[in-house]
Design an enzyme around this catalytic site. Structure first.
Site, mmCIF file in Angstrom:
data_model
loop_
_atom_site.group_PDB
_atom_site.id
_atom_site.type_symbol
_atom_site.label_atom_id
_atom_site.label_comp_id
_atom_site.label_asym_id
_atom_site.label_seq_id
_atom_site.Cartn_x
_atom_site.Cartn_y
_atom_site.Cartn_z
ATOM 1 N N HIS A 18 40.446 33.017 3.709
ATOM 2 C CA HIS A 18 39.740 31.739 3.673
ATOM 3 C C HIS A 18 39.204 31.415 5.050
ATOM 4 O O HIS A 18 39.670 31.932 6.070
ATOM 5 C CB HIS A 18 40.668 30.613 3.181
ATOM 6 C CG HIS A 18 41.727 30.216 4.171
ATOM 7 N ND1 HIS A 18 41.529 29.234 5.109
ATOM 8 C CD2 HIS A 18 42.987 30.682 4.384
ATOM 9 C CE1 HIS A 18 42.632 29.104 5.844
ATOM 10 N NE2 HIS A 18 43.528 29.971 5.425
ATOM 11 N N CYS A 19 38.178 30.553 5.075
ATOM 12 C CA CYS A 19 37.646 30.047 6.335
ATOM 13 C C CYS A 19 37.915 28.550 6.362
ATOM 14 O O CYS A 19 38.871 28.082 5.741
ATOM 15 C CB CYS A 19 36.159 30.373 6.474
ATOM 16 S SG CYS A 19 35.160 29.636 5.186
ATOM 17 N N ALA A 20 37.081 27.782 7.050
ATOM 18 C CA ALA A 20 37.353 26.358 7.209
ATOM 19 C C ALA A 20 37.230 25.587 5.905
ATOM 20 O O ALA A 20 37.901 24.578 5.705
ATOM 21 C CB ALA A 20 36.397 25.760 8.241
ATOM 22 N N ARG B 224 36.153 27.487 2.643
ATOM 23 C CA ARG B 224 35.933 28.358 1.484
ATOM 24 C C ARG B 224 37.042 29.378 1.297
ATOM 25 O O ARG B 224 37.590 29.890 2.266
ATOM 26 C CB ARG B 224 34.609 29.109 1.650
ATOM 27 C CG ARG B 224 33.385 28.269 1.502
ATOM 28 C CD ARG B 224 32.197 28.936 2.190
ATOM 29 N NE ARG B 224 32.279 28.820 3.634
ATOM 30 C CZ ARG B 224 31.836 29.731 4.485
ATOM 31 N NH1 ARG B 224 31.294 30.833 4.028
ATOM 32 N NH2 ARG B 224 31.950 29.539 5.780
ATOM 33 N N ARG C 22 38.380 29.125 13.850
ATOM 34 C CA ARG C 22 38.676 28.421 12.606
ATOM 35 C C ARG C 22 40.060 27.784 12.566
ATOM 36 O O ARG C 22 40.192 26.614 12.173
ATOM 37 C CB ARG C 22 38.502 29.371 11.419
ATOM 38 C CG ARG C 22 38.882 28.757 10.083
ATOM 39 C CD ARG C 22 38.861 29.786 8.971
ATOM 40 N NE ARG C 22 39.662 30.964 9.296
ATOM 41 C CZ ARG C 22 40.977 31.016 9.237
ATOM 42 N NH1 ARG C 22 41.657 29.940 8.885
ATOM 43 N NH2 ARG C 22 41.634 32.113 9.540
#
Length: 704
Positions: free
Chosen positions: A24-26, A28, A121
């Site tokens: 995952h990112c910030a 999504r 992130r």
């Protein structure tokens, strides 16, 4: 989001067995799937808490959650069904991706963006929290509660000094946080990366500048202090808030760490790998990598400063117009680092002001979508837009808007860019009229949101600019709409393009960025259609000039190697809605399109992305390689045929470069459409799933 929603996401992606990996990112969730065609995209977007879904090439799939992505990520991993899923390492995932073919040619670029993104992130929450403390300090100064807290020589009362420490704790030690994340991302022990960077941040390190043997000299136009250490000049910098030195350090530490693990016996790893890594990297960072990182950051900052000094007006326009394209690619991370460097060296930053015009135009477009969704009683989009707008206006985070809404509807970006331009023009013109040499500035790194407006000077000009960007983008969306052109309009345009002499025409693909004339071309038919039965139908061939047997089954061959999927899976409303006609789509694994039957080429686009075929069986066929690939203007396509050429089953039509198409971000899915389906009783896929060129693909039944 409840855990049952997490289970719904997994189920809608084809179940745990279809998930190769999850990161995952910030905002999504990033899934690598085994079979991208098994995803029910509508079901994903209907899950409570999901703001949008973004299919990607290579069986990758992103689910937009927003600020609560970490919680959802943890809930998915905690599902009992996920326990049986073999989760490969990051290295395994990347190796598998690169083994798939040409995408590996640009893997270094993907890796660079991932490295930058994952280095920042995990600390976005801390940065956001610190930015709100800074905003509070700026507001207090504006209201006259305290003096200008960020000006040199200003001494605050102990109470306000303590509040000041609440944000300084993040930015002063930012190099240590970045070093930890970057070392972790690169595959080294993150605490070793932390320790290496910590050496140059110790008070004792900066105190070396006070030694009697220290000397001052000018290097690249800047005064620096050096002190001899073992006879070698050591450059002394204040590394607080610096981000390029830890990134550069981690980039070197990663390969060194892996090399040491290969040459040192496994039972000695715990002791000697960290020791030798620190023995090599601490001097290397202090003497070489640290100063290089400082100079790289300074050079980039000076370049942007020179542009701003030359023309703040131009700078104020370029920045908000560039950011909508930089953020989806991850190119904004280096700019964020330069903002921090500006604040450390200049005492202010001049980039964040114009950047605010982009952010608020982005949020304004989201507000426009929210108003339309509310008016149309679209509950799913109302939920998505509400969450994205809250994340934007309160947190200054644009990703939920971008990935949840804007990148899904092509009509949004042009309208949003007008908002960006409006805000940039106001900032540029206002700075010129007020005589602001550096334009709008801020004394701290903040996320551009409603809450951080007081951090900018002059606050009035900034507020007018961002409000205008917001309102213009919102109104343009409300007036012009955001959804793609309705299918009936696209069908009408295709019919107009097809109005030529003869009994049949290869239609046009409309309703996307591709022009109506993409694949338009006339078929020279006259009288009753003549045909020969295609190979593998079991029907007797019909001689040229004779009528096709009534009720005969014509079976079209697959023009591609790949996976046959339903047209509804195509990320284009015209194809997915069957506007152009029935058929099937293929997710290609090969790189060559072959003729699926004998006939004539009536429309071979020079761009190579689309072909109209008039088959001897009477079928008018459209093969469209990828979606929006017309925008490549032929790059990556090697066309093998021309209009009027005679083709047989298996004749190569075009060879395409997957890497070029994937790098441009266009889906490779290839619709195969029967354009004159009204002339036949039925058009049905033979079967969905893996297929090779020449295999049966479509059953076309003559009318009885």
């Amino acid at each position: 989001m409840a855990s049952n929603s997490a289970a719904d996401i997994v189920d809608s992606l084809g179940g745990p067995s279809n998930i190769e990996s999850l990161t995952h990112c910030a905002t999504r969730l990033r899934f690598q799937l085994r079979d991208g065609t098994a995803v029910d995209k509508d079901r994903v977007e209907a899950v409570d808490g999901v703001m949008g879904a973004v299919p990607q090439a290579g069986d990758r799939f992103q689910v937009v959650i927003g600020g609560g992505v970490q919680t959802v990520y943890n809930e998915i991993l905690a599902l009992p069904a996920m326990a049986s899923v073999d989760q490969p390492s990051d290295a395994d995932i990347k190796a598998a991706q690169r083994a798939r073919g040409p995408r590996g040619k640009t893997a270094w670029l993907d890796t660079l963006f991932e490295f930058l993104s994952d280095s920042f992130r995990p600390i976005l929450g801390a940065l956001l929290g610190a930015s709100l403390f800074i905003t509070f300090m700026a507001l207090a100064a504006t209201l006259g509660w305290i003096p200008a807290w960020n000006q040199p020589g200003v001494v605050l009362e102990p109470s306000w000094q303590f509040i000041n420490l609440m944000w300084q704790c993040v930015f002063i030690f930012l190099p240590l946080m970045v070093a930890y994340n970057a070392a972790n991302k690169i595959g080294a022990d993150p605490w070793v990366g932390f320790a290496i960077m910590a050496v140059v941040m110790l008070p004792g390190f900066t105190a070396l500048a006070e030694e009697a043997t220290a000397t001052q000299l000018v290097f690249l136009g800047s005064e620096i202090t050096t002190v001899p250490v073992f006879g070698i000049p050591l450059t002394i910098f204040d590394y607080s808030s610096q981000v390029f030195p830890p990134l550069l350090m981690a980039a070197v530490l990663g390969p060194l760490w892996k090399g040491l693990k290969r040459i040192i016996p496994e039972n000695l790893h715990l002791i000697f790998v960290p020791f030798l890594a620190m023995l090599i990297m601490i001097p290397l960072t202090a003497f070489l990598l640290g100063p290089i990182g400082v100079y790289i950051g300074a050079a980039l900052a000076n370049a942007l400063s020179a542009i701003n000094t030359f023309s703040p007006f131009i700078f104020a326009i370029v920045i908000p117009l560039a950011y909508p394209f930089m953020v989806p690619l991850g190119l904004h991370w280096p700019i964020n680092a330069i903002m921090l460097l500006n604040i450390q060296t200049l005492g202010y930053d001049f980039i964040q002001g114009p950047m605010g015009a982009w952010n608020f135009a982005c949020f304004g477009a989201t507000a426009g979508v929210l108003l339309l969704a509310w008016r149309e009683k679209d509950k799913q989009m109302t939920q998505t837009a509400t969450g994205a707008l809250a994340a934007g206006l309160l947190g200054g985070i644009s990703e939920p808007s971008l990935y949840g809404i804007h990148l899904r509807f092509k009509r949004i970006y042009p309208r949003m860019l007008v908002g960006c331009l409006t805000g940039g023009l106001i900032i540029g013109a206002g700075s010129w009229m007020l005589g602001l040499e550096n334009g709008i500035t801020t004394g701290a790194f903040v996320f551009t949101s409603l809450l951080t407006i007081p951090a900018f000077e002059p606050i009035g000009l900034y507020a007018i600019a961002v409000l205008s960007a917001f309102v213009v983008a919102m109104l343009l969306i409300v007036i012009g709409g955001y959804k793609d052109k309705p299918a009936k309009d696209a069908a009408g345009e295709a019919a107009v393009a097809a109005a030529t002499a003869g009994s049949g025409v290869v239609g046009a693909h409309a309703g996307t960025a591709e022009s109506v004339s993409d694949v338009a071309g006339a078929s020279a038919l006259a009288g009753t259609a003549t045909a020969v039965a295609e190979p593998g139908t079991g029907a007797e061939p019909v001689a040229e000039g004779e009528s096709t047997e009534v009720g005969a089954l014509i079976q079209l061959a697959s023009p591609l190697d790949g996976t046959a999927v339903a047209l509804s899976e195509v990320p284009d409303p015209v194809f997915a809605g069957g506007v152009m006609g029935p058929g099937v789509a293929i997710e290609p694994t090969g790189d060559t399109v072959y003729a699926p039957g004998a006939g004539t080429v009536v429309a071979a686009q020079p761009t190579g992305h689309a072909f109209g075929l008039q088959l001897d069986s009477g079928i008018e066929l459209l093969i469209h390689v990828g979606i929006d690939t017309v925008n490549l203007k032929g790059e990556g396509f090697d066309v093998k045929v021309a209009n009027g050429d005679r083709i047989e089953v298996g004749t190569p039509l075009v060879t395409f470069d997957r890497a070029v198409i994937e790098k441009a971000g266009y889906p490779l899915v290839t619709p195969v459409i029967v354009l004159n389906a009204d002339a036949f009783a039925t058009v049905d896929p033979v079967a969905l799933g893996p297929v090779e060129h020449g295999d049966p693909l479509l059953d076309v039944q003559q009318k009885g």
